[in-house]
Design an enzyme around this catalytic site. Sequence first.
Site, PDB file in Angstrom:
ATOM      1  N   HIS A   1     -27.414  21.318   0.904  1.00 30.00           N
ATOM      2  CA  HIS A   1     -26.939  22.693   0.771  1.00 30.00           C
ATOM      3  C   HIS A   1     -25.804  22.624  -0.249  1.00 30.00           C
ATOM      4  O   HIS A   1     -25.607  21.600  -0.911  1.00 30.00           O
ATOM      5  CB  HIS A   1     -26.471  23.205   2.135  1.00 30.00           C
TER       6      HIS A   1
ATOM      7  N   GLU B   1     -31.822  29.250  -9.854  1.00 34.10           N
ATOM      8  CA  GLU B   1     -32.578  30.479  -9.606  1.00 34.10           C
ATOM      9  C   GLU B   1     -32.064  31.640 -10.450  1.00 34.10           C
ATOM     10  O   GLU B   1     -31.287  32.480  -9.975  1.00 34.10           O
ATOM     11  CB  GLU B   1     -32.518  30.871  -8.122  1.00 34.10           C
TER      12      GLU B   1
ATOM     13  N   GLU C   1     -37.344  23.736  -4.582  1.00 40.98           N
ATOM     14  CA  GLU C   1     -36.743  24.270  -3.358  1.00 40.98           C
ATOM     15  C   GLU C   1     -37.760  25.099  -2.591  1.00 40.98           C
ATOM     16  O   GLU C   1     -38.406  25.990  -3.144  1.00 40.98           O
ATOM     17  CB  GLU C   1     -35.518  25.134  -3.687  1.00 40.98           C
TER      18      GLU C   1
END
Length: 380
Positions: free
Chosen positions: A82, A187, A289
């Site tokens: 994370h 992203e 991911e």
Amino acid sequence: MNKWYAFTGVLVIIIIIMYLILKDTSLTFSCYEREKFPHLMGNALVKKPSVAGRLKIIEKDGREILGDQYGNPIQLRGMSTHGLQWFSEIINHNAFSGLSRDWESNVIRLAMYVGEGGYATNPSVKDKVIEGINLAIQNDMYVIVDWHVLNPGDPNADIYSGAKDFFKEIATKYPNDLHIIYELANEPNPTPPGVTNDVEGWKKVKNYAEPIIQMLRDMGNQNIIIVGSPNWSQRPDLAAEEPINDPNVMYSVHFYTGTHKVEEHGKPGYVFGNMAKALEKGVPIFVSEWGTSEASGDGGPYLDEADKWLEFLNANNISWINWSLANKNEVSAAFLTSTNLNPGDGKAWAVNQLSLSGEYVRARIKGIPYKPISREARGK
């Protein structure tokens, strides 16, 4: 005394019955997976760097896929941290050893957020990335250095202006190191200032990525480079229309099985369909991911849908990284909130320290039947 013998006899019978039930359950899981999802079993292509060496893009059956130093197919399977500004405790030798040896991962992804209290305001998080790279190399794993673009969504935004210098520093410290994979933009997305979900959005990402790629190549780095795409890396099909001119660039796909289905209303789901179009165009895909939850990180886990995704990815030599190595109170986290991210000298977490998602993903990385433990006493 007779009552004691009677009690003992009944207890023995109960134990035998439970054994048979568990044995049958094990066979049921194994048969189900082998018959319906044959590519979930085994991990022969999940080769470690000590065996596979330098990665490169190869062509097989008309498609571009990841290959090893000998030109043979390889698949990377592993976990992502994370945000290291929140869960830096995972960066320890025992954890990396456990992931490499017990989970049989051959890759780990280091998610270095730039915004949200990450590198832009806390440059010391880079030290955890360097420590993670060293631990990955020591434990025979490839390592993805992830410049975690999220909020804001445009990798060209001012907050990300340090990208080129960051990658130059890592590449200088680890020149052409075969273990390292560079992920330039996690992203790209519409979060202001963001990128649009169209060709123009992809051009923004491409314009950001190309100078960094050129710099790395000019420095002599042949490493695999992963580039994201608009709409939270759900549009590799846009990249396929105008790909980057480099033989070792791959395009990321991100999905969460509670939100992004393989099939919807008899047609390919949105993300799955975009991935299929990109593959048809011939560009190499890397799932850097994915999660068993909804896109929020919660809900589920949706393991039946995960099986469908992983069956396709494994069958097509597409590498994948699960989110995430955290003890956060969310479904996508691999560990229970009570679990220490350092497993201790045993260098392995007990299965009952894993979340339902973590238990499932560990089995899928190893390519063994998924046989969930009873969780009635602990809930999830």
